[in-house]
Design an enzyme around this catalytic site. Structure first.
Site, PDB file in Angstrom:
ATOM      1  N   SER A  80       0.689  -1.151   0.091  1.00 60.13           N
ATOM      2  CA  SER A  80      -0.110   0.007   0.041  1.00 60.13           C
ATOM      3  C   SER A  80       0.602   1.230  -0.013  1.00 60.13           C
ATOM      4  O   SER A  80       0.152   2.363  -0.276  1.00 60.13           O
ATOM      5  CB  SER A  80      -0.813   0.063   1.110  1.00 60.13           C
ATOM      6  OG  SER A  80      -2.042  -0.831   1.129  1.00 60.13           O
ATOM      7  N   TYR A 207      -4.113  -2.545 -10.019  1.00 58.67           N
ATOM      8  CA  TYR A 207      -3.867  -2.425  -8.827  1.00 58.67           C
ATOM      9  C   TYR A 207      -3.052  -3.510  -8.083  1.00 58.67           C
ATOM     10  O   TYR A 207      -2.064  -3.184  -6.913  1.00 58.67           O
ATOM     11  CB  TYR A 207      -5.211  -2.678  -8.054  1.00 58.67           C
ATOM     12  CG  TYR A 207      -5.361  -2.665  -6.339  1.00 58.67           C
ATOM     13  CD1 TYR A 207      -4.859  -1.293  -5.718  1.00 58.67           C
ATOM     14  CD2 TYR A 207      -5.711  -3.721  -5.595  1.00 58.67           C
ATOM     15  CE1 TYR A 207      -4.951  -1.558  -4.380  1.00 58.67           C
ATOM     16  CE2 TYR A 207      -5.465  -3.726  -4.260  1.00 58.67           C
ATOM     17  CZ  TYR A 207      -4.948  -2.540  -3.756  1.00 58.67           C
ATOM     18  OH  TYR A 207      -5.016  -2.498  -2.404  1.00 58.67           O
ATOM     19  N   TYR A 259      -3.991   2.988   7.915  1.00 61.96           N
ATOM     20  CA  TYR A 259      -5.336   2.421   8.278  1.00 61.96           C
ATOM     21  C   TYR A 259      -6.056   3.063   9.106  1.00 61.96           C
ATOM     22  O   TYR A 259      -5.929   4.098   9.372  1.00 61.96           O
ATOM     23  CB  TYR A 259      -5.075   0.893   8.394  1.00 61.96           C
ATOM     24  CG  TYR A 259      -3.987   0.247   7.223  1.00 61.96           C
ATOM     25  CD1 TYR A 259      -4.484   0.364   5.757  1.00 61.96           C
ATOM     26  CD2 TYR A 259      -2.967  -0.266   7.749  1.00 61.96           C
ATOM     27  CE1 TYR A 259      -3.159  -0.163   5.091  1.00 61.96           C
ATOM     28  CE2 TYR A 259      -1.870  -0.875   6.820  1.00 61.96           C
ATOM     29  CZ  TYR A 259      -2.311  -0.713   5.624  1.00 61.96           C
ATOM     30  OH  TYR A 259      -1.147  -1.077   4.574  1.00 61.96           O
TER      31      TYR A 259
END
Ligand code: GLU
Length: 328
Positions: A80, A207, A259
């Site tokens: 990420s 992605y 997150y």
């Protein structure tokens, strides 16, 4: 008001220069003693092979040479952390129209949460949760094939780093493809809501591949330079991203980069950062340095335990929290 009060803030210019090499060497020593090192991500089977004892760190300051310590030249899956770079690319490509399709608020939910997306009618909270990054991948697809969009992302990473060897770990990409049903669910739901415009498998191909880019701490810290000072890194004369966008991206890193532990990272560390489930964290100290730390063991919320500890120690030793130095 007291007439003697200073009319402007003064910064202590006479402070001795920091010995960044010693600071990160000390962090490596401190981390070697840690026994609770978290758990590797197992939901992407290829990531489960990582060694919990690995730890590396690299700092690229605006003043002074790059310093590295530990496993700083070992490549890992950036996962990420890639979302910072694809956001920069999407902003360059379609400007503020990005914000019609993805929000700018912390999610307070897991990075792959489906529940929130349904509540918010397919508009992801921010570009750093999976749903948001999938929308960004849809934007980067534009009228390209997935292979062309992936090549563009790799090219951006190589230019930002100044290293043409950066590549995708094909085994990780395949592992993500095979186990990515939750991401498929997010993408399909957003497509039903009209927020994904391409074929879902094409978007996910972009992605999964961006997440599977392999880089070392040294490379990642170099890649982050353009976020330290908007105009610091010239690429053929032009800044990679304007300073206005740099400020926006780093603001999102601070509020959404970890997150649903983003508040805690801001509280403990105070440096805009973005983490990935491969165990990497990229941190940006505006005007001062780009920093990367990596260790594959994760906390329950998906952030590297040792890399988080390293950033906390680093912020303490340097006083480089954007909220000011810690005095304790
Ligand atoms: N490729 C991972 C996923 O989609 C990225 C997760 C992460 O690093 O947050 O689940």
């Amino acid at each position: 008001m007291n007439d003697d009060a200073p009319t402007s803030l003064t910064i202590n210019q006479s402070a001795p220069p920091l010995d960044l090499q010693r600071i990160i060497d000390d962090i490596v020593d401190r981390i070697a003693d840690e026994t609770e090192r978290g758990h590797v991500a197992t939901y992407i089977p290829e990531l489960a092979k990582a060694d919990l004892n690995s730890f590396g760190m690299a700092v690229v300051p605006t003043a002074g040479p790059t310093v590295v310590a530990g496993d700083a030249d070992v490549e890992f899956s950036i996962q990420s952390v890639s979302k910072v770079f694809t956001l920069a690319m999407a902003l360059q490509e379609i400007g503020t129209r990005v914000w019609r399709r993805v929000g700018r608020e912390a999610s307070g939910n897991a990075f792959n949460s489906i529940v929130q997306l349904e509540h918010e009618h397919g508009l992801p909270r921010n570009p750093f949760i999976n749903a948001g990054a999938i929308v960004i991948a849809d934007i980067l697809l534009g009228n390209r094939t997935p292979a062309e969009a992936i090549a563009n992302i790799l090219d951006f990473m190589r230019r930002a780093t100044g290293d043409d060897t950066i590549a995708i770990d094909e085994a990780v990409a395949e592992s993500e493809r095979r186990t990515g049903d939750r991401n498929r669910a997010l993408a399909n739901f957003m497509k039903a809501e009209g927020n994904i415009t391409h074929d879902v498998e094409d978007v996910l191909e972009v992605y999964f591949n961006q997440c599977a880019i392999a880089m070392s701490c040294r490379q990642l810290a170099l890649a982050g330079r353009f976020l330290v000072q908007g105009n610091a890194l010239q690429d053929g004369g032009a800044p990679i991203v304007s300073s206005r966008r740099v400020r926006r991206i780093t603001a999102l890193m601070m509020t959404c980069g970890h997150y649903d532990a983003s508040g805690e990272f801001a509280f403990q560390v105070g440096i805009p950062g973005k983490s990935g489930v491969g165990g990497g964290i990229l941190g940006i100290v505006p005007g001062r340095a780009s920093i990367a730390a990596w260790s594959p063991g994760l906390s329950a919320k998906g952030n590297s335990l040792m890399a988080t500890l390293a950033f906390r120690e680093f912020a303490r030793a340097t006083g480089w929290s954007v909220f000011g130095p810690l005095s304790d």
